[in-house]
Design a protein around this motif. Structure first.
Motif, PDB file in Angstrom:
ATOM      1  N   ARG A   1       0.840  -1.206   0.000  1.00 49.07           N
ATOM      2  CA  ARG A   1       0.000   0.000   0.000  1.00 49.07           C
ATOM      3  C   ARG A   1       0.877   1.259   0.000  1.00 49.07           C
ATOM      4  NH1 ARG A   1      -2.974  -3.080   3.630  1.00 49.07           N
ATOM      5  NH2 ARG A   1      -2.023  -2.005   5.416  1.00 49.07           N
ATOM      6  N   THR A   2       1.924   1.218   0.785  1.00 52.24           N
ATOM      7  CA  THR A   2       2.800   2.394   0.855  1.00 52.24           C
ATOM      8  C   THR A   2       3.397   2.712  -0.508  1.00 52.24           C
ATOM      9  OG1 THR A   2       3.369   1.932   3.161  1.00 52.24           O
ATOM     10  CG2 THR A   2       4.896   3.299   1.939  1.00 52.24           C
ATOM     11  N   LEU A   3       3.884   1.669  -1.224  1.00 55.85           N
ATOM     12  CA  LEU A   3       4.511   1.915  -2.522  1.00 55.85           C
ATOM     13  C   LEU A   3       3.475   2.337  -3.566  1.00 55.85           C
ATOM     14  CD1 LEU A   3       7.090   1.853  -4.193  1.00 55.85           C
ATOM     15  CD2 LEU A   3       6.644  -0.551  -4.706  1.00 55.85           C
ATOM     16  N   SER A   4       2.286   1.702  -3.521  1.00 52.20           N
ATOM     17  CA  SER A   4       1.247   2.032  -4.511  1.00 52.20           C
ATOM     18  C   SER A   4       0.813   3.487  -4.379  1.00 52.20           C
ATOM     19  CB  SER A   4       0.048   1.094  -4.344  1.00 52.20           C
ATOM     20  OG  SER A   4       0.418  -0.254  -4.595  1.00 52.20           O
ATOM     21  N   ILE A   5       0.569   3.921  -3.137  1.00 53.35           N
ATOM     22  CA  ILE A   5       0.142   5.312  -2.922  1.00 53.35           C
ATOM     23  C   ILE A   5       1.220   6.269  -3.402  1.00 53.35           C
ATOM     24  CG2 ILE A   5      -0.369   7.003  -1.142  1.00 53.35           C
ATOM     25  CD1 ILE A   5      -1.697   4.718   0.452  1.00 53.35           C
TER      26      ILE A   5
ATOM     27  N   PRO B   1       8.861  -3.699  -8.967  1.00 48.59           N
ATOM     28  CA  PRO B   1       8.891  -2.931  -7.712  1.00 48.59           C
ATOM     29  C   PRO B   1       7.857  -3.397  -6.697  1.00 48.59           C
ATOM     30  CG  PRO B   1       9.169  -1.457  -9.584  1.00 48.59           C
ATOM     31  CD  PRO B   1       8.858  -2.801 -10.162  1.00 48.59           C
ATOM     32  N   ILE B   2       6.651  -3.734  -7.139  1.00 47.68           N
ATOM     33  CA  ILE B   2       5.608  -4.138  -6.199  1.00 47.68           C
ATOM     34  C   ILE B   2       5.978  -5.443  -5.511  1.00 47.68           C
ATOM     35  CG2 ILE B   2       4.219  -5.485  -7.835  1.00 47.68           C
ATOM     36  CD1 ILE B   2       2.886  -2.972  -5.242  1.00 47.68           C
ATOM     37  N   VAL B   3       6.690  -6.356  -6.227  1.00 45.64           N
ATOM     38  CA  VAL B   3       7.104  -7.633  -5.644  1.00 45.64           C
ATOM     39  C   VAL B   3       8.244  -7.410  -4.642  1.00 45.64           C
ATOM     40  CG1 VAL B   3       8.066  -9.911  -6.140  1.00 45.64           C
ATOM     41  CG2 VAL B   3       6.369  -8.903  -7.688  1.00 45.64           C
ATOM     42  N   LEU B   4       9.202  -6.557  -4.985  1.00 43.81           N
ATOM     43  CA  LEU B   4      10.321  -6.265  -4.087  1.00 43.81           C
ATOM     44  C   LEU B   4       9.812  -5.648  -2.780  1.00 43.81           C
ATOM     45  CD1 LEU B   4      12.913  -4.804  -6.632  1.00 43.81           C
ATOM     46  CD2 LEU B   4      12.891  -7.080  -5.614  1.00 43.81           C
ATOM     47  N   ALA B   5       8.834  -4.737  -2.880  1.00 47.73           N
ATOM     48  CA  ALA B   5       8.298  -4.082  -1.690  1.00 47.73           C
ATOM     49  C   ALA B   5       7.601  -5.083  -0.781  1.00 47.73           C
ATOM     50  CB  ALA B   5       7.345  -2.965  -2.084  1.00 47.73           C
ATOM     51  N   ARG B   6       6.863  -6.033  -1.338  1.00 50.80           N
ATOM     52  CA  ARG B   6       6.176  -7.024  -0.506  1.00 50.80           C
ATOM     53  C   ARG B   6       7.175  -7.961   0.183  1.00 50.80           C
ATOM     54  NH1 ARG B   6       0.854  -7.743  -0.597  1.00 50.80           N
ATOM     55  NH2 ARG B   6       1.160  -9.875   0.167  1.00 50.80           N
ATOM     56  N   ASN B   7       8.307  -8.203  -0.450  1.00 49.64           N
ATOM     57  CA  ASN B   7       9.264  -9.164   0.102  1.00 49.64           C
ATOM     58  C   ASN B   7       9.932  -8.674   1.380  1.00 49.64           C
ATOM     59  OD1 ASN B   7       8.714 -11.003  -1.878  1.00 49.64           O
ATOM     60  ND2 ASN B   7      10.475 -10.442  -3.166  1.00 49.64           N
TER      61      ASN B   7
ATOM     62  N   ASP C   1      12.291   0.092   0.506  1.00 50.03           N
ATOM     63  CA  ASP C   1      13.166   1.267   0.492  1.00 50.03           C
ATOM     64  C   ASP C   1      13.810   1.443  -0.873  1.00 50.03           C
ATOM     65  OD1 ASP C   1      12.538   1.634   3.134  1.00 50.03           O
ATOM     66  OD2 ASP C   1      14.350   0.658   3.910  1.00 50.03           O
ATOM     67  N   ALA C   2      14.272   0.330  -1.480  1.00 51.51           N
ATOM     68  CA  ALA C   2      14.894   0.423  -2.803  1.00 51.51           C
ATOM     69  C   ALA C   2      13.878   0.873  -3.852  1.00 51.51           C
ATOM     70  CB  ALA C   2      15.493  -0.931  -3.191  1.00 51.51           C
ATOM     71  N   ALA C   3      12.643   0.338  -3.760  1.00 49.17           N
ATOM     72  CA  ALA C   3      11.611   0.714  -4.733  1.00 49.17           C
ATOM     73  C   ALA C   3      11.261   2.195  -4.606  1.00 49.17           C
ATOM     74  CB  ALA C   3      10.369  -0.157  -4.536  1.00 49.17           C
TER      75      ALA C   3
ATOM     76  N   HIS D   1      13.188   4.519  -3.581  1.00 48.58           N
ATOM     77  CA  HIS D   1      14.319   5.276  -4.129  1.00 48.58           C
ATOM     78  C   HIS D   1      14.243   5.309  -5.660  1.00 48.58           C
ATOM     79  CE1 HIS D   1      18.367   6.878  -4.353  1.00 48.58           C
ATOM     80  NE2 HIS D   1      18.660   5.950  -5.274  1.00 48.58           N
ATOM     81  N   ASN D   2      13.949   4.148  -6.284  1.00 47.29           N
ATOM     82  CA  ASN D   2      13.824   4.097  -7.745  1.00 47.29           C
ATOM     83  C   ASN D   2      12.639   4.938  -8.222  1.00 47.29           C
ATOM     84  OD1 ASN D   2      16.004   2.386  -7.855  1.00 47.29           O
ATOM     85  ND2 ASN D   2      14.751   0.507  -7.844  1.00 47.29           N
ATOM     86  N   LEU D   3      11.558   4.937  -7.410  1.00 46.15           N
ATOM     87  CA  LEU D   3      10.390   5.742  -7.771  1.00 46.15           C
ATOM     88  C   LEU D   3      10.744   7.224  -7.808  1.00 46.15           C
ATOM     89  CD1 LEU D   3       7.360   6.081  -8.305  1.00 46.15           C
ATOM     90  CD2 LEU D   3       7.008   6.056  -5.815  1.00 46.15           C
ATOM     91  N   ALA D   4      11.505   7.653  -6.832  1.00 44.17           N
ATOM     92  CA  ALA D   4      11.912   9.060  -6.813  1.00 44.17           C
ATOM     93  C   ALA D   4      12.754   9.395  -8.041  1.00 44.17           C
ATOM     94  CB  ALA D   4      12.695   9.348  -5.537  1.00 44.17           C
ATOM     95  N   ASP D   5      13.648   8.476  -8.430  1.00 45.90           N
ATOM     96  CA  ASP D   5      14.459   8.704  -9.638  1.00 45.90           C
ATOM     97  C   ASP D   5      13.578   8.766 -10.883  1.00 45.90           C
ATOM     98  OD1 ASP D   5      16.703   8.715  -8.066  1.00 45.90           O
ATOM     99  OD2 ASP D   5      17.290   6.645  -8.534  1.00 45.90           O
ATOM    100  N   GLU D   6      12.595   7.831 -10.963  1.00 40.18           N
ATOM    101  CA  GLU D   6      11.702   7.798 -12.133  1.00 40.18           C
ATOM    102  C   GLU D   6      10.860   9.065 -12.206  1.00 40.18           C
ATOM    103  OE1 GLU D   6       9.810   6.318 -15.574  1.00 40.18           O
ATOM    104  OE2 GLU D   6      11.694   5.838 -14.541  1.00 40.18           O
ATOM    105  N   ALA D   7      10.400   9.546 -11.046  1.00 45.44           N
ATOM    106  CA  ALA D   7       9.582  10.766 -11.040  1.00 45.44           C
ATOM    107  C   ALA D   7      10.407  11.964 -11.511  1.00 45.44           C
ATOM    108  CB  ALA D   7       9.022  11.008  -9.640  1.00 45.44           C
ATOM    109  N   ARG D   8      11.664  12.025 -11.027  1.00 37.35           N
ATOM    110  CA  ARG D   8      12.515  13.133 -11.480  1.00 37.35           C
ATOM    111  C   ARG D   8      12.792  13.032 -12.981  1.00 37.35           C
ATOM    112  NH1 ARG D   8      15.031  12.182  -6.490  1.00 37.35           N
ATOM    113  NH2 ARG D   8      16.553  10.784  -7.486  1.00 37.35           N
ATOM    114  N   ARG D   9      13.031  11.790 -13.475  1.00 36.83           N
ATOM    115  CA  ARG D   9      13.312  11.616 -14.918  1.00 36.83           C
ATOM    116  C   ARG D   9      12.124  12.049 -15.759  1.00 36.83           C
ATOM    117  NH1 ARG D   9      12.236   8.540 -18.948  1.00 36.83           N
ATOM    118  NH2 ARG D   9      10.814   7.223 -17.745  1.00 36.83           N
TER     119      ARG D   9
END
Length: 650
Positions: A524-528, A551-557, A563-565, A567-575
């Motif tokens: 839920r945290t990553l989806s939001i 990313p959704i699978v890594l977050a559930r694990n 945390d890694a997802a 971080h990647n989300l922030a990079d993707e948003a900036r890109r």
């Protein structure tokens, strides 16, 4: 009257030379031609002072420079006559006593051996006159006080030198009273009033000679002689009385000794025929103890005891010497009286008390006893000292020997460790067993569990209680893990043979439920966060690639995956933000280039210019105009095209 002391000196002329690590003494009093005393601060400098030394009579020179403290120096002697402190003291004392005309006189008393006779109390005496004289040819002036009846008192002021024996002897020959006042403690004082008070009645003082002391001594000797005569007469009378009664007393003493000895003789016989069982149990205990058994001495110490020697020795070992490891642990310290009292049931009455020496001698002389109980007990205690079981405590008593005390203390500490560990195990087991439902306990037997090897750990509880700390920690940690599991904690890694399988299943179910809940929360945290940052593109990003690396699978694990997802989300948003800004800028630049081309070349030629390869730009102008710099290059090329178009029309 002599003037006040000059700056930097006290009434003794003592000058503070502390800057030069010294405290010097200068002459500050002189005698004028008319015989009067004068302070150096009140005369002209140099030889104009017209003064002479009060001690030696030599010519003085007044030194009153700008940098030194005022004082007199001897004109013909480089170092002076050497009496500066005493000369100043006598001159000053004469001035003070001449002004005050009173002085505290010490008491008058005589000593002969340890006998003392005081004839006059300490008192303040008033005089009529004070003067300086060169008494008996001595060059050091003394202050002489004259009483109202004309008697003279010589006052010696001690600053650095006490009055010598030769002078005292001359005073005795002349019969003149002399008093010495010790002012050495005020030698460096700068408080003139304090020094004057000390001279009058505060400083220590003693008679160098006083005829009244001799009179008191004669009176005391006469008293002693009278007492001696009286005491001798009393001794003679006492000796006569003693001689008259000695034979009768001796007869009475012999009868009393015979009666007292007979009483102890009867007590000895009674003790020898005693049938008491005292000390029997202690003897069995000592014989069963490998450390205590060798300490028994089957000797002949039986006189006055009601039991054989091994029994009273065993009783003494158990009751006084043995140290029990446990809750009642203490290192004994006792004296002979306490030792005797502890085995009084093994001693015949009245031998537990100390037998009078004269009775003991009589018993031994008649061959009735060898060694009495108290002596036998003390000898046995000394034997235990020789065996390093006990030692003397330095105060007449006995205590545990140092090496044995250290060993016993270690044993007690080990016992305390085992006790604390046992308490920890009991508390843990009580908690665990109380939380197990009755239907899950089955046939579990706690007593058997405590005596057998513990499953998974391979040794018994008793072995763990004595084990090194690291090994004991294994059992304690395992019990604590099970206890936490029983209280809704994580599953324990080992069950130690305890009936907690049901609790383990419930703990694993809780663990799975908790893990599922945590995974859902991370998803839920990553989806939001993804929908907030990427909006419509969020779902594609969450599930790309469509496998375990999404990313959704890594977050559930795991949390680390979340945390890694993020971080990647922030990079993707900036890109994507940067890409959108670049696209917006490109659209604006192309719009501006298109408008400029249509204006300068017309609609048809402008399309040709924008969408065909340009050699100067090495690309289509439309592709170049995606930034401010590209737009500037394209506009420059457009200007060249427009210029060529105008030339062709002309």
């Amino acid at each position: 009257m002599v003037e006040e002391d000059g700056p930097g000196s006290n009434p003794f002329g003592l000058v503070d030379h502390s800057a030069f690590a010294a405290f010097g003494a200068e002459l500050v009093y002189g005698i004028r031609p008319d015989g009067s005393l004068v302070h150096v601060s009140s005369v002209p400098r140099g030889l104009a002072c017209q003064c002479s030394c009060p001690a030696c009579g030599g010519t003085l020179i007044a030194r009153r420079g700008d940098f030194n403290i005022p004082h007199f120096g001897h004109h013909a002697k480089g170092g002076g006559c050497g009496y500066n402190p005493e000369t100043n003291a006598h001159s000053w004392a004469k001035e003070v006593l001449g002004r005050e005309l009173r002085l505290l006189l010490p008491s008058v008393a005589a000593m002969v051996g340890r006998r003392r006779l005081q004839t006059y109390d300490e008192r303040v005496f008033t005089f009529t006159h004070a003067e300086l004289e060169k008494f008996m040819g001595d060059i050091v002036p003394d202050v002489v006080l004259t009483a109202p009846d004309g008697r003279k008192l010589l006052v010696e002021v001690l600053v650095t030198h006490a009055c010598g024996p030769e002078k005292i002897e001359k005073l005795q020959e002349r019969g003149i009273a002399a008093l010495q006042i010790d002012m050495s403690a005020w030698r460096k004082s700068s408080d003139r009033r304090e020094i004057e008070r000390a001279l009058i009645d505060g400083a220590p003082r003693e008679w160098l000679f006083n005829p009244k002391v001799e009179e008191a001594k004669e009176r005391l000797q006469a008293q002693i002689a009278r007492h001696a005569v009286a005491e001798e007469a009393m001794r003679r009378r006492a000796a006569e009385r003693l001689a008259a009664t000695s034979r009768a007393e001796e007869a009475r003493a012999r009868r009393a000794l015979d009666a007292e000895t007979r009483k102890f003789e009867v007590a000895l016989q009674r003790a020898r025929h005693s049938t008491t069982g005292a000390g029997f149990d202690e003897l069995q205990g000592v014989r069963a103890d490998a450390q205590l058994a060798p300490l028994l001495l089957p000797s002949a110490f039986t006189d006055g005891f009601t039991v054989p020697s091994t029994r009273w020795q065993a009783a003494l070992l158990i009751r006084r010497v043995q140290v029990e490891i446990g809750d009642e642990f203490h290192l004994p310290n006792f004296d002979l009286d306490a030792a005797v009292r502890s085995i009084s049931d093994c001693i015949g009455e009245p031998f537990e008390m100390e037998v009078p020496e004269h009775v003991a001698r009589a018993l031994r002389s008649r061959g009735l006893v060898g060694k009495l109980p108290r002596d036998a007990i003390e000898d046995y205690l000394q034997y235990l000292c020789d065996q390093y079981i006990l030692q003397r405590d330095g105060g007449g008593g006995f205590e545990v020997a140092d090496d044995r005390a250290e060993s016993l203390a270690k044993q007690q500490e080990q016992w305390l460790v085992r006790k604390r560990r046992r308490k920890t195990v009991d508390q843990a087991l009580d908690t665990i067993l109380s939380l197990i439902p009755p239907d899950e306990q089955g046939a579990f037997d706690r007593s058997q569990w405590e005596t057998r090897n513990i499953p998974d750990l391979g040794r018994s509880l008793h072995a763990f209680l004595k084990a090194p700390q690291a090994r004991w920690q294994e059992l304690r940690d395992a019990l604590q893990a099970i206890e936490r599991m029983m209280q809704d904690g994580a599953p324990a890694r080992t069950l130690l043979g305890l009936p907690v399988e049901g609790a383990l299943r419930r703990a694993r179910n809780r663990e799975r439920s908790r893990a599922q809940g945590e995974a859902d929360a991370r998803e839920r945290t990553l989806s939001i966060a993804a929908f907030d940052a990427l909006e419509e593109a969020a779902r594609d990003w969450l599930y790309t690639p469509p496998d375990a690396d999404a990313p959704i699978v890594l977050a559930r694990n795991s949390q680390a995956g979340l945390d890694a997802a993020l971080h990647n989300l922030a990079d993707e948003a900036r890109r994507r933000k940067m890409e959108a800004a670049a696209n917006l800028l490109a659209a604006e630049c192309r719009r501006e280039l298109k408008m400029a081309a249509e204006k300068g070349l017309g609609a048809t030629k402008s399309r040709f210019f924008l969408h065909n390869y340009d050699a100067s730009l090495r690309a289509r102008p439309w592709d170049v105009a995606i930034s401010k710099a590209g737009l500037a290059s394209a506009l420059a090329e457009l200007a060249a095209w427009i210029k060529r178009e105008k030339r062709s029309k002309r």
